[in-house]
Design an enzyme around this catalytic site. Structure first.
Site, short mmCIF file in Angstrom:
data_model
loop_
_atom_site.label_atom_id
_atom_site.label_comp_id
_atom_site.label_asym_id
_atom_site.label_seq_id
_atom_site.Cartn_x
_atom_site.Cartn_y
_atom_site.Cartn_z
N ARG A 207 -19.77 -34.70 -9.83
CA ARG A 207 -20.73 -34.49 -8.74
C ARG A 207 -20.49 -33.15 -8.05
O ARG A 207 -21.43 -32.46 -7.66
CB ARG A 207 -20.58 -35.65 -7.74
CG ARG A 207 -21.63 -35.71 -6.69
CD ARG A 207 -21.72 -37.08 -6.08
NE ARG A 207 -20.63 -37.36 -5.15
CZ ARG A 207 -20.51 -38.49 -4.45
NH1 ARG A 207 -21.40 -39.45 -4.59
NH2 ARG A 207 -19.51 -38.68 -3.64
N LYS A 222 -8.44 -29.86 -8.08
CA LYS A 222 -7.15 -30.57 -8.00
C LYS A 222 -7.46 -32.06 -8.00
O LYS A 222 -7.87 -32.62 -6.99
CB LYS A 222 -6.44 -30.16 -6.71
CG LYS A 222 -4.93 -30.26 -6.75
CD LYS A 222 -4.39 -31.67 -6.89
CE LYS A 222 -4.48 -32.51 -5.63
NZ LYS A 222 -4.11 -33.92 -5.84
N ALA A 224 -6.62 -36.22 -8.30
CA ALA A 224 -5.54 -37.08 -7.80
C ALA A 224 -4.47 -37.23 -8.88
O ALA A 224 -4.80 -37.33 -10.07
CB ALA A 224 -6.11 -38.45 -7.43
N SER A 277 -9.26 -39.65 1.90
CA SER A 277 -9.07 -40.37 3.15
C SER A 277 -9.41 -39.49 4.36
O SER A 277 -9.33 -38.26 4.30
CB SER A 277 -7.61 -40.83 3.26
OG SER A 277 -6.76 -39.71 3.23
N GLY A 281 -8.57 -35.50 5.12
CA GLY A 281 -9.74 -34.66 5.41
C GLY A 281 -9.55 -33.87 6.71
O GLY A 281 -9.83 -32.67 6.77
N GLU A 298 -16.17 -35.89 2.11
CA GLU A 298 -16.60 -37.27 1.87
C GLU A 298 -15.38 -38.14 2.16
O GLU A 298 -14.50 -38.29 1.32
CB GLU A 298 -17.03 -37.46 0.41
CG GLU A 298 -18.17 -36.59 -0.04
CD GLU A 298 -19.51 -36.98 0.55
OE1 GLU A 298 -19.57 -37.96 1.34
OE2 GLU A 298 -20.49 -36.30 0.24
N ARG A 326 -16.85 -54.58 -6.43
CA ARG A 326 -16.90 -53.55 -7.48
C ARG A 326 -15.64 -52.68 -7.36
O ARG A 326 -15.22 -52.35 -6.24
CB ARG A 326 -18.15 -52.69 -7.32
CG ARG A 326 -18.30 -51.63 -8.38
CD ARG A 326 -19.65 -50.96 -8.26
NE ARG A 326 -19.77 -50.23 -7.02
CZ ARG A 326 -19.93 -48.91 -6.93
NH1 ARG A 326 -19.98 -48.18 -8.02
NH2 ARG A 326 -20.06 -48.31 -5.77
N CYS A 332 -15.39 -46.24 -1.29
CA CYS A 332 -15.54 -45.90 0.13
C CYS A 332 -16.84 -46.44 0.72
O CYS A 332 -17.00 -46.48 1.93
CB CYS A 332 -15.45 -44.39 0.33
SG CYS A 332 -16.51 -43.50 -0.77
N GLU A 430 -9.97 -49.35 7.04
CA GLU A 430 -10.50 -49.50 5.69
C GLU A 430 -9.50 -50.29 4.84
O GLU A 430 -8.31 -49.97 4.82
CB GLU A 430 -10.71 -48.10 5.10
CG GLU A 430 -11.63 -48.05 3.93
CD GLU A 430 -11.92 -46.62 3.47
OE1 GLU A 430 -11.15 -45.71 3.81
OE2 GLU A 430 -12.91 -46.43 2.75
N SER A 490 -26.41 -45.94 -4.62
CA SER A 490 -25.99 -44.67 -5.24
C SER A 490 -26.92 -44.25 -6.35
O SER A 490 -27.27 -45.03 -7.22
CB SER A 490 -24.57 -44.80 -5.81
OG SER A 490 -23.68 -45.01 -4.77
P1 ADP Z 1 -5.85 -42.09 -1.03
O1 ADP Z 1 -5.00 -42.56 0.10
O2 ADP Z 1 -6.99 -42.96 -1.30
O3 ADP Z 1 -5.08 -41.72 -2.26
P2 ADP Z 1 -5.95 -39.36 -0.27
O4 ADP Z 1 -6.81 -38.74 0.76
O5 ADP Z 1 -4.50 -39.42 -0.02
O6 ADP Z 1 -6.56 -40.78 -0.52
O7 ADP Z 1 -6.17 -38.64 -1.68
C1 ADP Z 1 -7.35 -38.02 -2.09
C2 ADP Z 1 -7.01 -36.71 -2.75
O8 ADP Z 1 -6.36 -35.89 -1.78
C3 ADP Z 1 -6.05 -36.81 -3.92
O9 ADP Z 1 -6.37 -35.80 -4.87
C4 ADP Z 1 -4.72 -36.51 -3.28
O10 ADP Z 1 -3.78 -35.98 -4.20
C5 ADP Z 1 -5.13 -35.44 -2.30
N1 ADP Z 1 -4.21 -35.26 -1.15
C6 ADP Z 1 -3.39 -36.15 -0.58
N2 ADP Z 1 -2.71 -35.59 0.44
C7 ADP Z 1 -3.12 -34.29 0.52
C8 ADP Z 1 -2.80 -33.17 1.36
N3 ADP Z 1 -1.91 -33.27 2.34
N4 ADP Z 1 -3.44 -32.00 1.13
C9 ADP Z 1 -4.34 -31.89 0.14
N5 ADP Z 1 -4.68 -32.90 -0.68
C10 ADP Z 1 -4.08 -34.09 -0.51
#
Ligand code: ADP
Length: 527
Positions: A207, A222, A224, A277, A281, A298, A326, A332, A430, A490
């Protein structure tokens, strides 16, 4: 939900390995233990051409500069799938530089050229749908059918933005002066950095990258660290589709905080697009302040699902089941609070309990018939268990589930709790897991007030047959997306995004391009 025309044609070797995989997994029928599935899919993964372990920078697949790697594991079994480059600062800077250099030529390509590449990418995703889905199920755990739907949805974004690329236009504005003419043109913002989550590791990246490339931006991505393989496979297909070196760059790594900080603080990055999260964000917004970047966020949601007295109870219960369970509740936009009006409360609770019992089946995502895969981590299981315990302590009554599921360490039984008070944790945080809390209400105003009481506002749903009420409630819900008498909201054609602390910007739809475009006003004088 994910309607997309699929014509799947495999290369011979992949077709053979897929067929073998399917025979094996079906011969294993009574696979109640998740671990039993391992040999079958391991054979598939060993032969899969789209499994990539390296970072992709400037058109080359590279190990991390320091040679570090990290393991990717299957959340259903805990088994290692493979190891992937664990990138650090040096790799990230190389990726940023490559993207910046490539931007100088990519921004000047014609919309038609970009469109053709995006369309090829869509077709390649469709062609490799099964293989991509298997990689996704292996690293994320979701049922294979859901993974296939996600890949189809991802392909639809490439298809959509291959078309939208050619509809980027400007404006001619009449000036109030005889010697001048005003023009508005749209230009790509520059290098866009994308940070994506593990719950939709394929379609979230699709997307973002499809809209960015359509607009003429280059990318540093980058994914996850739980689910890098789907992203790497997509990049491999992007290379095959003809995306030039430097336009697409992907760094995988476990040090998300370090990578994120570099991306946010780099003056060469013009935009951050993040799905994840709310806490992360907020951090990314802070870190980007010094370079005043465009931000698309998002973030988390806490969707209310309201069932009014006039609702079609059966339809509402089926939609609640879909929305809540689902991806095992790890979306989210999933219903986090189900608010049910007095008169139909008992009937709705009974119907939903029956549906959970009859329709949901917990197991390994590779087992046919599975609807509920594992949660992504043990931490996720602990959070779900905490929400359940808290809701029960506060007077909630358990109708289904309530504890971990015997399928494995990271499985939680689909859970339904009635009579949950609004001060329970689950009504305010959440959950990201398979727990449906039912909250009773008497009046419409009360339901809307409860729905709007949280600091986030992504999706909201309600069921009602009262036309005036449908319009009133749809307008009053403080969310970015409303499902009235449906939970299937969606679609690539529709804008996805939230309000309040659920973020800013929109993805998908024609609005999704705006986030990657700057408006430039040109005043032509001397006429
Ligand atoms: P969740 O808790 O659902 O894993 P996150 O917000 O932690 O959600 O993760 C979403 C994305 O953000 C992933 O790619 C994760 O690696 C990345 N992420 C987590 N912490 C950080 C950070 N401090 N800075 C940048 N990216 C991050």
């Amino acid at each position: 939900m994910f309607a997309y025309g699929l014509s799947v044609r495999y290369g011979r070797s992949i077709a053979v390995s897929l067929q073998r995989f399917q025979e094996l997994s079906h011969s294993g029928r009574a696979m109640s233990s998740a671990a039993k599935v391992l040999p079958q899919y391991q054979q598939f993964l060993d032969e899969a051409k789209l499994i990539r372990q390296k970072a992709y920078i400037n058109g080359k697949w590279n190990d991390a500069c320091d040679g570090a790697t990290f393991e990717v594991r299957n959340p259903a079994t805990g088994d290692r799938i493979t190891s992937v480059a664990d990138c650090s600062a040096k790799d990230v800077h190389q990726a940023i530089n490559a993207a910046q250099k490539a931007f100088k030529t990519w921004r000047d390509t014609t919309a038609k050229e970009r469109s053709v590449i995006l369309r090829r990418w869509a077709d390649l995703m469709t062609k490799h749908q099964k293989e991509l889905a298997m990689i996704l199920t292996a690293e994320n755990g979701k049922p294979l059918a859901e993974a296939e739907a996600e890949v189809a949805s991802g392909a639809s974004f490439f298809e959509w933005y291959s078309e939208e690329a050619r509809h980027i236009t400007g404006d001619i504005i009449n000036a109030p002066f005889k010697d001048r003419q005003f023009f508005v043109i749209k230009e790509p913002v520059g290098v866009a950095a994308m940070i994506t989550p593990w719950n939709f590791p394929s379609s979230m990246l699709a997307r973002k990258v499809s809209a960015a490339l359509a607009a003429g931006c280059t990318c540093v991505m980058k994914p996850a660290s739980e689910t890098p393989l789907s992203a790497l496979a997509l990049v491999q297909l992007g290379e095959e589709a003809g995306v030039p070196p430097g336009v697409l760059n992907i760094v995988t790594g476990t040090n998300a905080a370090e990578i994120g900080k570099i991306l946010c603080e780099s003056p060469l990055i013009a935009k951050i697009s993040f799905t994840g999260s709310t806490n992360v964000g907020k951090l990314l917004i802070q870190q980007s302040a010094s370079t005043v970047k465009r931000m698309s966020m998002e973030l988390g949601g806490h969707a209310p699902f309201i069932v009014f007295n006039s609702a079609d109870i059966k339809a509402a219960a089926e939609a609640a089941l879909f929305s809540k369970f689902r991806a095992s509740g790890q979306t989210c936009v999933c219903a986090n609070r189900i608010l049910v009006q007095d008169k139909i409360y008992d009937a709705f609770a009974d119907q939903l309990a029956e549906l959970i019992d009859k329709k949901l089946r917990v197991g390994n995502g590779f087992e046919s018939g599975t609807t509920q895969g594992p949660l992504i981590s043990k931490k996720a299981i602990d959070k779900v268990a905490k929400h359940v315990e808290d809701a029960l302590q506060r007077g909630g009554k358990l109708l289904s589930g309530g504890q971990k599921h015997p399928a494995g360490e990271q499985f939680f039984a689909p859970t339904l709790i009635r009579d949950v008070p609004t001060d329970a944790l689950i009504c305010n945080e959440e959950t990201f897991g398979p727990v449906a809390p039912l909250v009773r209400f008497a009046e419409e105003d009360e339901a809307v007030a409860i729905a709007n009481s949280v600091r986030v506002g992504l999706a909201g749903y309600f069921y009602s047959q009262d036309v005036a009420q449908i319009w009133r409630v749809a307008k009053r819900l403080e969310v970015g997306m409303v499902g009235a008498n449906t939970a299937m909201i969606s679609s690539v054609e529709a804008p996805f995004g939230g309000v309040k602390e659920s973020g800013m910007g929109r993805e998908g739809s024609r609005y999704g391009l705006d986030d990657y475009l700057n408006i430039k006003y040109i005043c032509l004088g001397g006429l």
